[in-house]
Design an enzyme around this catalytic site. Structure first.
Site, PDB file in Angstrom:
ATOM      1  N   MET A  92      32.501  30.785  45.869  1.00 28.47           N
ATOM      2  CA  MET A  92      33.287  29.900  46.721  1.00 28.47           C
ATOM      3  C   MET A  92      32.493  28.740  47.298  1.00 28.47           C
ATOM      4  O   MET A  92      33.031  27.966  48.080  1.00 28.47           O
ATOM      5  CB  MET A  92      33.913  30.711  47.853  1.00 28.47           C
ATOM      6  CG  MET A  92      34.927  31.696  47.318  1.00 28.47           C
ATOM      7  SD  MET A  92      35.394  32.917  48.515  1.00 28.47           S
ATOM      8  CE  MET A  92      36.529  31.971  49.498  1.00 28.47           C
ATOM      9  N   ASP A 120      36.937  43.539  49.887  1.00 29.03           N
ATOM     10  CA  ASP A 120      36.047  43.046  48.827  1.00 29.03           C
ATOM     11  C   ASP A 120      34.642  43.619  49.028  1.00 29.03           C
ATOM     12  O   ASP A 120      33.649  42.900  48.967  1.00 29.03           O
ATOM     13  CB  ASP A 120      36.035  41.515  48.818  1.00 29.03           C
ATOM     14  CG  ASP A 120      35.515  40.957  47.492  1.00 29.03           C
ATOM     15  OD1 ASP A 120      35.466  41.721  46.498  1.00 29.03           O
ATOM     16  OD2 ASP A 120      35.150  39.763  47.454  1.00 29.03           O
TER      17      ASP A 120
END
Ligand code: AMP
Length: 509
Positions: A49, A162
């Site tokens: 990201m 996650d």
């Protein structure tokens, strides 16, 4: 559902699937960003990201990690909103096993960023890649800390969603931090199905079946991921839905059973909570330590039969132990041939354990790495640690108030021992065994307490101030402390504030 909401949901789904699938392939030329208030020192790493930089805050000089996200265009606004909300949520939490968030904002060009606690070390993914597989003891110790962090996060009503090795940072001195709450969700939001239902977000290999199917998830989804994490640490293999018994990799049956329970498809068959699993793993650690010590004890007993000279000589040969004869600093009837081996294992009780997890009375909190307690009344904090038979406690504390006292409680072979430290010196609770000296308020004292099967030794700034045979002590602790069932290390304060800067346990074999 209103049309606007539907559109917003679609956009959110698109944004998140973009965020989770976008990968920066190999080294990418990134301009050094201009971060107001910070000097950028280095690139720490690149993830799916964006890029993480090591930076120093101008004013405070503190090193931080700054994560710059690469969200662009229409995605950016929604992303920023989510990031800020998560920042606010996670900022509520101060836990030694959860990476701290200091700020969530956007640069003048609209780039979203997070200012995070900097962990000097590596992530678990790199550790596994480097070491191939970890020992059972290390793997369990890391998993326990990850679970401590998750337990605190779950208590806030947040599911991480996650959990994977790349999101576990390993710092110096055994520090373990769970990070990257990029796809975390508040549990109530999940129940209300406000967003993303039907979309699998997270990382496939570590994702529970219910999460992969886009069904609603609770904390047991994170437990599944911890199961995969454990599997990978213990075997060196990332399992992809098929889990061969871990015993094949030298893992004990007990641990194999626990890991496979975490990996059950049906969440009801998994351990019910992170705290529950952490407790079971701690029990395994405790038992395996006891097992190991049993053999050492047998050797020592056999050697004792041959007389103490043989004992000392043989221990020299058997292991790298130091045998010291120290000048008496306090008159005692105990024969003082101190066999002091190197500490073999240590727990930093100020790091690995949350205040939330410990049994607490009175008001305790953490601040800047210290444990603090309010001054009024009576307060106790107990650490759920596995206590070896012979150990030492390193304690650094300051008593805040003039009166009052500080007490550490320590399990021993003869029962629970309470050592009080007050303005008058050291006192073993129960009897009148005391060592009179002035211990002032407002002064930082470094204390070491050694407990062996037979002897208690107390050191103040490396000077031994008390030696007592445990058998000779009256260990009845006054009722007011309410420690009847206590069998773990604890520290308490009475009528005084307390600052604990160090609270470290080490085994002595
Ligand atoms: P991420 O984008 O979170 O996957 O991070 C990319 C890399 O930066 C990872 O390999 C981490 O090792 C490193 N990193 C991320 N956050 C931190 C941090 N707070 N302190 C030190 N290194 C970090």
């Amino acid at each position: 559902m209103a049309k606007d909401d539907t559109l917003r949901n679609e956009e959110a789904q698109r944004l998140l699937s973009w965020a989770l699938t976008e990968k920066l392939d190999g080294p990418v030329e990134v301009e050094e960003p201009d971060l107001p208030g910070f000097d950028v020192l280095a690139v720490l790493g690149r993830g799916g990201m964006g890029t993480v930089y090591l930076a120093r805050h101008h004013g405070l000089g503190r090193e931080v990690a700054v994560k710059l996200f690469t969200a662009k265009g229409s995605e950016q606004e929604l992303f920023v909103e989510r990031l800020k909300r998560e920042g606010r949520l996670m900022a509520q939490l101060e836990h030694p096993n959860v990476l701290g968030i200091y700020d969530a904002d956007v640069l003048s060009d609209g780039t979203p960023y997070l200012v995070l606690e900097y962990v000097k070390g590596e992530d678990l993914q790199k550790r596994i890649a480097r070491e191939k597989k970890l020992s059972q003891r290390e793997a369990l110790s890391i998993a326990i800390r990850v679970l401590n962090g998750l337990s605190a996060v779950h208590a806030l009503g947040v599911i991480h969603r996650d959990v994977k090795p790349a999101n576990v940072l390993l710092g110096e001195g055994g520090c373990v931090k769970v990070t990257d709450f990029g796809v975390s969700k508040e549990a109530h939001e999940e129940r209300l199905s406000l967003t993303m239902t039907g979309t699998a977000i997270g990382t496939m290999e570590y994702m529970s079946p219910e999460q992969a199917n886009g069904e609603s998830v609770d904390e047991r989804a994170d437990i599944y991921s911890v199961g995969v994490l454990l599997y990978e640490m213990l075997s060196g293999i990332t399992p992809r839905g098929a889990f061969e018994p871990l015993t094949k990799y030298g893992v004990s049956k007990q641990v194999n059973r626990l890991v496979l329970r975490c990996l059950q498809r049906d969440p009801n068959k998994r351990p019910a909570s992170a705290a529950n699993l952490a407790r079971q793993l701690r029990k395994v650690q405790r038992e395996s330590r006891r097992g190991g010590r049993g053999d050492v004890k047998k050797v020592s007993i056999a050697l004792l039969g041959g007389g103490s000279c043989v004992l000392v000589a043989s221990l020299f040969i058997l292991r790298e132990m130091r045998v010291e004869t120290r000048p008496e600093q306090e008159p005692t009837g105990i024969e003082e041939v101190i066999v002091r081996p190197e500490p073999v294992e240590e727990w930093d009780l100020l790091d690995g354990y949350g205040v939330e997890e410990a049994r607490v009375s009175g008001k305790w909190w953490r601040h800047a790495g210290a444990l603090l307690c309010e001054s009024s009344g009576w307060a106790l904090i107990q650490f759920p640690t596995d206590i070896p038979t012979e150990y030492r406690l390193d304690l650094e504390y300051t008593r805040v108030d003039k009166g009052g006292n500080v007490v550490v409680f320590l399990p021993t072979s003869q029962g629970l021992l309470g050592v009080e430290m007050s303005a008058d010196g050291f006192l073993v609770l129960g009897g009148n065994q005391r060592r009179e000296m002035r211990l002032k308020e407002g002064v930082d004292y470094q204390i070491r307490i050694e407990v062996t099967e037979q002897v208690l030794r107390v050191f103040l700034r490396e000077r031994r101030v008390m030696v007592r045979a445990l058998e000779a002590l009256d260990l009845s602790i006054p009722e007011e402390w309410q420690v009847k069932d206590l069998n773990e290390v604890a520290i308490g304060a009475q009528e005084s504030g307390l600052i604990v800067n160090k609270f470290q346990l080490r085994t002595l074999k």
